[in-house]
Design a protein around this motif. Structure first.
Motif, mmCIF file in Angstrom:
data_model
loop_
_atom_site.group_PDB
_atom_site.id
_atom_site.type_symbol
_atom_site.label_atom_id
_atom_site.label_comp_id
_atom_site.label_asym_id
_atom_site.label_seq_id
_atom_site.Cartn_x
_atom_site.Cartn_y
_atom_site.Cartn_z
ATOM 1 N N ASP A 52 6.288 -0.344 -5.800
ATOM 2 C CA ASP A 52 5.748 0.328 -6.987
ATOM 3 C C ASP A 52 6.625 0.190 -8.231
ATOM 4 O OD1 ASP A 52 3.563 1.005 -5.525
ATOM 5 O OD2 ASP A 52 3.789 3.179 -5.733
ATOM 6 N N ARG A 86 -6.474 -2.636 -4.729
ATOM 7 C CA ARG A 86 -6.829 -1.442 -5.490
ATOM 8 C C ARG A 86 -5.590 -0.639 -5.882
ATOM 9 N NH1 ARG A 86 -12.135 0.713 -2.037
ATOM 10 N NH2 ARG A 86 -13.547 -0.987 -2.678
ATOM 11 N N HIS A 87 -4.582 -0.631 -5.022
ATOM 12 C CA HIS A 87 -3.338 0.085 -5.343
ATOM 13 C C HIS A 87 -2.658 -0.550 -6.555
ATOM 14 C CE1 HIS A 87 0.318 2.405 -4.577
ATOM 15 N NE2 HIS A 87 0.991 1.288 -4.780
ATOM 16 N N ILE A 118 0.826 -1.209 0.000
ATOM 17 C CA ILE A 118 0.000 0.000 0.000
ATOM 18 C C ILE A 118 0.862 1.261 0.000
ATOM 19 C CG2 ILE A 118 -1.671 1.322 1.368
ATOM 20 C CD1 ILE A 118 -2.630 -1.473 2.448
ATOM 21 N N ARG A 144 -4.648 0.119 -9.745
ATOM 22 C CA ARG A 144 -4.494 1.496 -10.242
ATOM 23 C C ARG A 144 -3.183 1.668 -11.008
ATOM 24 N NH1 ARG A 144 -7.427 3.115 -5.479
ATOM 25 N NH2 ARG A 144 -5.518 3.084 -4.239
ATOM 26 N N GLY A 154 3.717 1.766 -1.261
ATOM 27 C CA GLY A 154 4.500 1.989 -2.477
ATOM 28 C C GLY A 154 5.877 1.374 -2.500
ATOM 29 N N ARG A 160 -7.184 -2.533 0.094
ATOM 30 C CA ARG A 160 -6.381 -1.364 -0.256
ATOM 31 C C ARG A 160 -5.186 -1.760 -1.122
ATOM 32 N NH1 ARG A 160 -4.684 1.427 5.081
ATOM 33 N NH2 ARG A 160 -3.714 2.899 3.599
#
Length: 379
Positions: free
Chosen positions: A171, A220-221, A166, A224, A168, A217
């Motif tokens: 990422d 969804r992260h 969540i 996205r 990052g 969460r």
């Protein structure tokens, strides 16, 4: 130096030895690999060239636009039958063996990759697609090489806590995969962090110091980041284990219809502690009803298998194919064609092969997949 018989023989021997070392030896050493590749090509011949521009070479249509009249996969009223193997995209030998034995080309090929050791590589994924199988990635945020033998400890990997996803921490890795998937010319199923309602993976809310609400969460992260990369060819598969006593309720883990394309369930006859015979309906019906209180998304049985410890695998397979038409919301079944504690493979016995071949021969399981097919959006 005057040639003599011993010297001539020594030269001849050296030439022969050199020829073996540099020509014959390497050829023989590579022979098993060549035979394996030939066997795979014979059972799973490449039939669908794919392009990097999002087009299926057969019709030239954009594979991300379902408004052009192209076929839906699977066709309405039909269901696909796929497999999952241990070797995954690294070796299609098991898939070839299954196809030869049952006479059925799996329309979906599921494989696992983890975040610790697997970077994006388009080649093996494209290879699956060009052989007429939709790639479905079981994408696992953990290091499977550090998996302990004790099941209760499997979920303990602090590096892969949901909070780190969540926040990052991963990422760059996720974006690299999202960009790679977006570059493919065909759909790819993303079965992210499956069986999250249990306790045996680091992404389960019951494990690893995770907290309620973090799974949604995290999902969804990740979703996205794929959207931002333009990876609209990703087919998102939310896939819990069948519900059991003390499992985290589905309702607390579902990300919402805007973030999910297909829902899935994992369930087996004969897991440790549950060796007594359980029919397909007994394993899946209650969980399917529970899911339907959440969503009407198409349902895929993302992992299924049966033990032959009591000699009833063939019977169970026959029962599964008899039951499936009574579940019109199930659009596909993926058999776990692998060994994990138990040998779940269909190919372990002639009786199981016959039962599977008979069941899968029904017309409703024959819908082919191609890179330009549009993943079905409704049950």
């Amino acid at each position: 130096m005057r040639p003599t018989v011993p010297r001539v023989l020594a030269v001849v021997l050296a030439l022969l030895l050199g020829g073996y070392v540099f020509v014959v030896g390497p050829h023989l050493a590579g022979e098993p690999d060549r035979r394996r590749a030939a066997a795979i090509d014979a059972a799973l011949p490449p039939t669908h060239p794919v392009h990097r521009d999002g087009q299926d070479s057969r019709d030239g249509q954009d594979s991300r636009d379902g408004r052009d009249g192209r076929a839906t996969f699977p066709a309405p009223g039909d269901a696909f039958v796929g497999i999952m193997t241990d070797a995954g995209v690294h070796d299609l030998t098991e898939a070839a063996r299954f196809t030869r034995a049952t006479g059925h080309l799996p329309q979906v090929y599921e494989f696992s990759l983890d975040w610790a050791s697997d970077t994006f590589d388009a080649g093996p994924v494209d290879d699956v697609a060009r052989r007429g199988m939709m790639p479905l990635l079981a994408w696992e945020p953990w290091d499977h090489r550090a998996e302990p033998d004790e099941e209760r400890l499997r979920g303990v990997q602090p590096r892969y806590r949901l909070s780190r996803i969540i926040d990052g921490a991963f990422d760059p890795y996720i974006r690299a995969w999202a960009k790679g998937v977006a570059s493919l010319g065909h759909p790819v199923g993303i079965r992210f962090a499956h069986e999250m309602n249990g306790y045996w993976y680091p992404w389960c809310e019951e494990a690893n110091g995770n907290r309620p609400g973090e799974y949604v969460r995290a999902w969804r992260h990740v979703h996205r980041l794929f959207e931002q990369a333009g990876a609209d060819n990703a087919v998102w598969v939310w896939s819990p284990n069948v519900h059991y006593e003390n499992a985290t309720p589905f309702e607390e883990l579902y990300p919402g219809d805007a973030y999910v394309d297909w829902v899935g369930l994992s369930g087996y006859y004969g897991t440790v502690g549950l060796e007594s015979y359980q029919s397909f309906d007994r394993i899946f019906t209650a969980s399917e009803r529970r899911l339907r209180r959440l969503t009407a998304k198409p349902l895929v049985i993302t992992e299924v298998g049966a033990t032959d410890a009591a000699g009833r695998k063939a019977e169970w397979i026959t029962d599964m194919f008899r039951s499936l038409p009574r579940h019109p919301g199930i659009i596909g079944v993926i058999w776990y064609e692998a060994v994990r504690v138990i040998d779940w493979r269909v190919t372990t016995s002639a009786a199981s092969v016959r039962a599977f071949a008979a069941g899968v021969s029904a017309p409703r399981y024959r819908t082919p997949w191609s890179p330009g097919a549009v993943p079905r959006a409704r049950p």
